[in-house]
Design a protein around this motif. Sequence first.
Motif, PDB file in Angstrom:
ATOM      1  N   ARG A  29      33.063  69.124  11.199  1.00  0.00           N
ATOM      2  CA  ARG A  29      33.630  69.146  12.552  1.00  0.00           C
ATOM      3  C   ARG A  29      32.848  68.235  13.506  1.00  0.00           C
ATOM      4  NH1 ARG A  29      34.091  73.763  10.063  1.00  0.00           N
ATOM      5  NH2 ARG A  29      36.077  74.811  10.000  1.00  0.00           N
ATOM      6  N   CYS A  30      32.002  67.390  12.926  1.00  0.00           N
ATOM      7  CA  CYS A  30      31.159  66.454  13.687  1.00  0.00           C
ATOM      8  C   CYS A  30      30.219  67.184  14.640  1.00  0.00           C
ATOM      9  CB  CYS A  30      32.017  65.430  14.449  1.00  0.00           C
ATOM     10  SG  CYS A  30      32.955  64.364  13.367  1.00  0.00           S
ATOM     11  N   GLU A  31      29.729  68.326  14.219  1.00  0.00           N
ATOM     12  CA  GLU A  31      28.817  69.113  15.040  1.00  0.00           C
ATOM     13  C   GLU A  31      27.378  68.889  14.599  1.00  0.00           C
ATOM     14  OE1 GLU A  31      31.666  72.987  15.837  1.00  0.00           O
ATOM     15  OE2 GLU A  31      30.475  72.890  14.006  1.00  0.00           O
ATOM     16  N   THR A  32      26.517  68.676  15.580  1.00  0.00           N
ATOM     17  CA  THR A  32      25.078  68.642  15.328  1.00  0.00           C
ATOM     18  C   THR A  32      24.575  70.091  15.307  1.00  0.00           C
ATOM     19  OG1 THR A  32      24.507  68.616  17.665  1.00  0.00           O
ATOM     20  CG2 THR A  32      24.857  66.454  16.594  1.00  0.00           C
ATOM     21  N   LEU A  64      22.602  64.549  22.587  1.00  0.00           N
ATOM     22  CA  LEU A  64      23.350  65.509  23.403  1.00  0.00           C
ATOM     23  C   LEU A  64      24.687  64.926  23.859  1.00  0.00           C
ATOM     24  CD1 LEU A  64      20.392  66.910  25.523  1.00  0.00           C
ATOM     25  CD2 LEU A  64      21.555  68.019  23.596  1.00  0.00           C
ATOM     26  N   ASN A  65      24.834  63.619  23.791  1.00  0.00           N
ATOM     27  CA  ASN A  65      26.094  62.972  24.168  1.00  0.00           C
ATOM     28  C   ASN A  65      27.049  62.817  22.995  1.00  0.00           C
ATOM     29  OD1 ASN A  65      25.402  62.564  26.930  1.00  0.00           O
ATOM     30  ND2 ASN A  65      24.100  60.852  26.305  1.00  0.00           N
ATOM     31  N   TRP A  66      26.581  63.133  21.795  1.00  0.00           N
ATOM     32  CA  TRP A  66      27.445  63.008  20.629  1.00  0.00           C
ATOM     33  C   TRP A  66      28.590  64.012  20.744  1.00  0.00           C
ATOM     34  CZ3 TRP A  66      24.042  62.429  15.628  1.00  0.00           C
ATOM     35  CH2 TRP A  66      23.264  61.274  15.746  1.00  0.00           C
ATOM     36  N   LYS A  67      29.777  63.577  20.381  1.00  0.00           N
ATOM     37  CA  LYS A  67      30.961  64.429  20.519  1.00  0.00           C
ATOM     38  C   LYS A  67      31.363  65.036  19.182  1.00  0.00           C
ATOM     39  CE  LYS A  67      32.565  61.965  24.512  1.00  0.00           C
ATOM     40  NZ  LYS A  67      33.612  61.269  25.197  1.00  0.00           N
ATOM     41  N   ASP A  68      31.806  66.286  19.262  1.00  0.00           N
ATOM     42  CA  ASP A  68      32.340  66.933  18.071  1.00  0.00           C
ATOM     43  C   ASP A  68      33.785  66.472  17.874  1.00  0.00           C
ATOM     44  OD1 ASP A  68      33.945  68.406  19.820  1.00  0.00           O
ATOM     45  OD2 ASP A  68      32.864  70.283  19.531  1.00  0.00           O
ATOM     46  N   GLU A  69      34.478  67.042  16.892  1.00  0.00           N
ATOM     47  CA  GLU A  69      35.833  66.583  16.593  1.00  0.00           C
ATOM     48  C   GLU A  69      36.817  66.829  17.730  1.00  0.00           C
ATOM     49  OE1 GLU A  69      37.214  68.595  13.077  1.00  0.00           O
ATOM     50  OE2 GLU A  69      37.473  70.502  14.111  1.00  0.00           O
ATOM     51  N   CYS A 113      28.303  70.146  29.511  1.00  0.00           N
ATOM     52  CA  CYS A 113      28.057  71.472  30.092  1.00  0.00           C
ATOM     53  C   CYS A 113      26.663  71.569  30.698  1.00  0.00           C
ATOM     54  CB  CYS A 113      28.280  72.566  29.038  1.00  0.00           C
ATOM     55  SG  CYS A 113      27.171  72.467  27.646  1.00  0.00           S
ATOM     56  N   ASN A 114      25.970  70.431  30.790  1.00  0.00           N
ATOM     57  CA  ASN A 114      24.628  70.395  31.372  1.00  0.00           C
ATOM     58  C   ASN A 114      23.695  71.399  30.720  1.00  0.00           C
ATOM     59  OD1 ASN A 114      25.136  68.310  33.204  1.00  0.00           O
ATOM     60  ND2 ASN A 114      26.053  69.748  34.646  1.00  0.00           N
ATOM     61  N   ILE A 115      23.878  71.628  29.442  1.00  0.00           N
ATOM     62  CA  ILE A 115      23.078  72.637  28.736  1.00  0.00           C
ATOM     63  C   ILE A 115      21.593  72.319  28.798  1.00  0.00           C
ATOM     64  CG2 ILE A 115      23.329  71.537  26.456  1.00  0.00           C
ATOM     65  CD1 ILE A 115      23.642  75.105  26.441  1.00  0.00           C
ATOM     66  N   TYR A 116      21.260  71.045  28.696  1.00  0.00           N
ATOM     67  CA  TYR A 116      19.846  70.694  28.635  1.00  0.00           C
ATOM     68  C   TYR A 116      19.176  70.782  29.985  1.00  0.00           C
ATOM     69  CZ  TYR A 116      21.536  66.073  29.979  1.00  0.00           C
ATOM     70  OH  TYR A 116      22.143  65.027  30.602  1.00  0.00           O
ATOM     71  N   LYS A 117      19.908  70.789  31.062  1.00  0.00           N
ATOM     72  CA  LYS A 117      19.301  70.886  32.379  1.00  0.00           C
ATOM     73  C   LYS A 117      18.856  72.315  32.709  1.00  0.00           C
ATOM     74  CE  LYS A 117      21.750  66.972  34.402  1.00  0.00           C
ATOM     75  NZ  LYS A 117      21.050  66.018  33.707  1.00  0.00           N
ATOM     76  N   SER A 118      19.456  73.282  32.015  1.00  0.00           N
ATOM     77  CA  SER A 118      19.113  74.671  32.305  1.00  0.00           C
ATOM     78  C   SER A 118      18.079  75.231  31.342  1.00  0.00           C
ATOM     79  CB  SER A 118      20.374  75.538  32.265  1.00  0.00           C
ATOM     80  OG  SER A 118      20.930  75.506  30.966  1.00  0.00           O
ATOM     81  N   THR A 119      17.609  74.411  30.401  1.00  0.00           N
ATOM     82  CA  THR A 119      16.633  74.923  29.427  1.00  0.00           C
ATOM     83  C   THR A 119      15.220  74.693  29.885  1.00  0.00           C
ATOM     84  OG1 THR A 119      16.681  72.862  28.203  1.00  0.00           O
ATOM     85  CG2 THR A 119      18.142  74.632  27.443  1.00  0.00           C
TER      86      THR A 119
END
Length: 190
Positions: free
Chosen positions: A138-141, A171-176, A184-190
Amino acid sequence: MDKRLKKAAEEGDIDMLYALLAQDPYLLDRIDQIPIVETPLHVAACFGRTHFALEIATLKPSLALKLNHIGLSPMHLALRNGYIHTARGLITIDPALIRVKGRERITPLHYVAETEQVDLLAEFLSVCPGSIEDLTVRCETAVHVAVKNHKSRAVKVLVGWLQRVNKEEILNWKDEDGNSLAYCNIYKST
């Protein structure tokens, strides 16, 4: 697989392994010729027989790369059955086992991200940094997998590691479905 060899693997009986190899030195070679097969290494990993697993992986390293009939490698099976010591032992034989693509191209790194085993996740990244680039069907990391499964501790480990090694572009890689993690700015909240 020979019943005696399977029993030896289930019990972790290294003496029996060598007795069988004395009788038939090509025993492991014949197993290795089969593309999709349950090997004694798969069996040992299922039962957490670390020493036996390491013995087999040393004698015939290629067996550690094999997938069984349900698409799992020995490393996948050790993790799935909670035998972390066995998984750690296998990576001492070959850290690249973290990158073995099982069913749906899920690697052991994807699996530990999904199950939020953060210590093992950090260890896998340390010994096999390239594994962060592996994608599922599914092209998921591994980061996609952790986010999708709401594993916030795993996300923090993965994003922190990406930041430390200057690979935030992943983090910019896209899944399928075209979803990146940056959206979703996930890395900004970690």
